[in-house]
Design an enzyme around this catalytic site. Structure first.
Site, PDB file in Angstrom:
ATOM      1  N   ASP A  51     -11.151 -37.029  85.460  1.00 32.99           N
ATOM      2  CA  ASP A  51     -11.675 -38.283  84.257  1.00 32.99           C
ATOM      3  C   ASP A  51     -12.727 -37.076  84.199  1.00 32.99           C
ATOM      4  O   ASP A  51     -13.504 -37.471  86.005  1.00 32.99           O
ATOM      5  CB  ASP A  51     -12.687 -39.586  84.163  1.00 32.99           C
ATOM      6  CG  ASP A  51     -12.942 -39.786  83.744  1.00 32.99           C
ATOM      7  OD1 ASP A  51     -13.132 -40.648  82.358  1.00 32.99           O
ATOM      8  OD2 ASP A  51     -14.125 -40.104  83.306  1.00 32.99           O
ATOM      9  N   TYR A  56     -20.906 -34.331  82.759  1.00 34.25           N
ATOM     10  CA  TYR A  56     -20.832 -34.285  83.849  1.00 34.25           C
ATOM     11  C   TYR A  56     -21.316 -32.411  83.858  1.00 34.25           C
ATOM     12  O   TYR A  56     -21.573 -32.032  85.207  1.00 34.25           O
ATOM     13  CB  TYR A  56     -19.852 -34.386  84.051  1.00 34.25           C
ATOM     14  CG  TYR A  56     -19.021 -35.877  84.099  1.00 34.25           C
ATOM     15  CD1 TYR A  56     -19.616 -37.035  83.722  1.00 34.25           C
ATOM     16  CD2 TYR A  56     -17.856 -35.983  84.202  1.00 34.25           C
ATOM     17  CE1 TYR A  56     -19.450 -38.366  83.518  1.00 34.25           C
ATOM     18  CE2 TYR A  56     -17.530 -37.555  84.012  1.00 34.25           C
ATOM     19  CZ  TYR A  56     -18.648 -38.748  83.732  1.00 34.25           C
ATOM     20  OH  TYR A  56     -18.665 -39.825  83.293  1.00 34.25           O
ATOM     21  N   LYS A  85     -14.665 -36.270  77.294  1.00 32.59           N
ATOM     22  CA  LYS A  85     -15.501 -37.119  76.444  1.00 32.59           C
ATOM     23  C   LYS A  85     -16.458 -36.359  75.575  1.00 32.59           C
ATOM     24  O   LYS A  85     -17.300 -35.686  76.260  1.00 32.59           O
ATOM     25  CB  LYS A  85     -16.645 -38.557  77.038  1.00 32.59           C
ATOM     26  CG  LYS A  85     -15.479 -38.816  78.157  1.00 32.59           C
ATOM     27  CD  LYS A  85     -16.454 -40.275  79.066  1.00 32.59           C
ATOM     28  CE  LYS A  85     -15.807 -40.355  79.814  1.00 32.59           C
ATOM     29  NZ  LYS A  85     -15.791 -40.019  81.705  1.00 32.59           N
ATOM     30  N   HIS A 118     -18.241 -41.097  74.639  1.00 33.92           N
ATOM     31  CA  HIS A 118     -18.915 -41.154  75.233  1.00 33.92           C
ATOM     32  C   HIS A 118     -19.315 -42.235  75.491  1.00 33.92           C
ATOM     33  O   HIS A 118     -19.815 -43.662  76.675  1.00 33.92           O
ATOM     34  CB  HIS A 118     -19.578 -40.230  76.135  1.00 33.92           C
ATOM     35  CG  HIS A 118     -19.825 -40.128  77.674  1.00 33.92           C
ATOM     36  ND1 HIS A 118     -20.111 -39.057  78.478  1.00 33.92           N
ATOM     37  CD2 HIS A 118     -19.523 -41.358  78.287  1.00 33.92           C
ATOM     38  CE1 HIS A 118     -19.535 -39.672  79.450  1.00 33.92           C
ATOM     39  NE2 HIS A 118     -19.795 -40.805  80.016  1.00 33.92           N
TER      40      HIS A 118
END
Length: 319
Positions: A51, A56, A85, A118
């Site tokens: 994930d 990120y 996302k 997200h």
């Protein structure tokens, strides 16, 4: 080797998602190279569900790790379930596919297995992840999330994303998507903070009633290195009830917290960058909590959130 169907849940579009996933969000102090190493170790241990997200800033490293393990014969691409996302700055319908294509270029993969919205909070498009005005206040955007969802459906139709879903949505926001005229695909999942101190039982019940899988992030609570961590919360893994159940089963509190989610039908994301913990967190498929254990863990719910919402959860209600 584990296959994607091993200990997996069937999604409402017919694809399968492994119920135990490896989370990759990390504090800034964690080097990107550590994320790459951790993903390769996780594949060696047996994880097949990974994930990540545009937010990120580690998809190049994750893609490299996955491709290395494909190259050395450890896994095939179809064995890996990868989630990305779309961030709030890309929620305008015309930007959704652009965001996905950026992620795919970084990953050097041809598709993602799951693509999520997200956050249900549109932000001003641009380079800044958290666009702010001269007063330091976040700049929001005005976007109909139903239009965003139509763009997500097109990503699925194009084959760039096998499945599509949402993250951090409450019941009301989910209902807006589900009640949308001309809905082509339902979200397959809703990824939210979920652990024994915030068990999301009502949201879980709602999701199950609509054949939507609940995925738990912060399934082990969270560490103090996170920028968005709420301060002064009790440490989940030091809870005496959790610890007692773990001792009885000769397991760790983390293993019990993860097993708790799996037995509720919740997909759990485990996250660690330490080899021993990566291995330990995967060892949750070979023991069973009793109904009494599950009741005791259910009773720990305190509606405690470890993640403070940096966006103040601005709830948008555009038509």
């Amino acid at each position: 080797m584990s296959s994607v169907k091993l200990y997996s849940v069937k999604l409402n579009d017919g694809f399968f998602m492994p119920m135990l996933g490896f989370g990759t969000s990390a504090p800034n102090k964690v080097a990107k190279s550590e994320v790459e190493e951790a993903v390769m170790r996780a594949i060696d241990v047996g994880y097949r569900h990974f994930d990540s997200a545009y937010l990120y800033l580690n998809e190049e490293e994750i893609g490299r790790a996955i491709r290395k393990k494909i190259a050395d014969g450890s896994v095939k691409r179809e064995d890996v379930f990868y989630t990305s996302k779309v961030w709030g700055t890309f929620l305008r319908p015309e930007l959704v596919r652009t965001s996905l294509e950026i992620s795919l270029r970084k990953l050097q993969l041809s598709y993602v297995d799951l693509y999520l919205i997200h956050i249900p909070v549109p932000l001003k498009p641009g380079e800044e992840l958290f666009p702010k005005d001269e007063h330091g206040e976040l700049i929001f955007d005005t976007v109909d999330l139903c239009a965003t969802w139509e763009a997500m459906e097109k990503c699925k139709d194009s084959g760039l994303a096998k499945s599509i879903g949402v993250s951090n949505f409450n019941r009301e926001q989910l209902e807006r998507i589900l009640d949308k005229p001309g809905l082509k695909y339902k979200p397959v999942c809703n990824q939210v903070e979920c652990h024994p101190y915030l068990n999301q039982s009502k949201l879980l019940e709602f999701c199950k009633s609509h054949d939507i899988v609940l995925t738990a992030y912060a399934a082990l609570g969270s560490n103090s290195g996170k920028e968005w961590l709420s301060k002064n919360n009790p440490v989940l893994l030091e809870d005496p009830v959790l610890s007692a159940i773990a001792a009885w089963h000769r397991r760790t509190p983390a293993q019990v917290a993860l097993r708790y989610q799996l037995q509720r039908g919740v997909v759990a994301l485990a996250k660690s960058f330490k080899e021993a913990r990566i291995r330990e967190n995967f060892q949750v498929l070979d023991f069973q909590l009793t109904p009494e254990d599950m009741e005791s863990l259910d009773s720990l719910n305190r509606n405690i959130r470890y993640f403070v919402d940096p966006l103040k959860q601005k709830r948008l209600h555009q038509a």
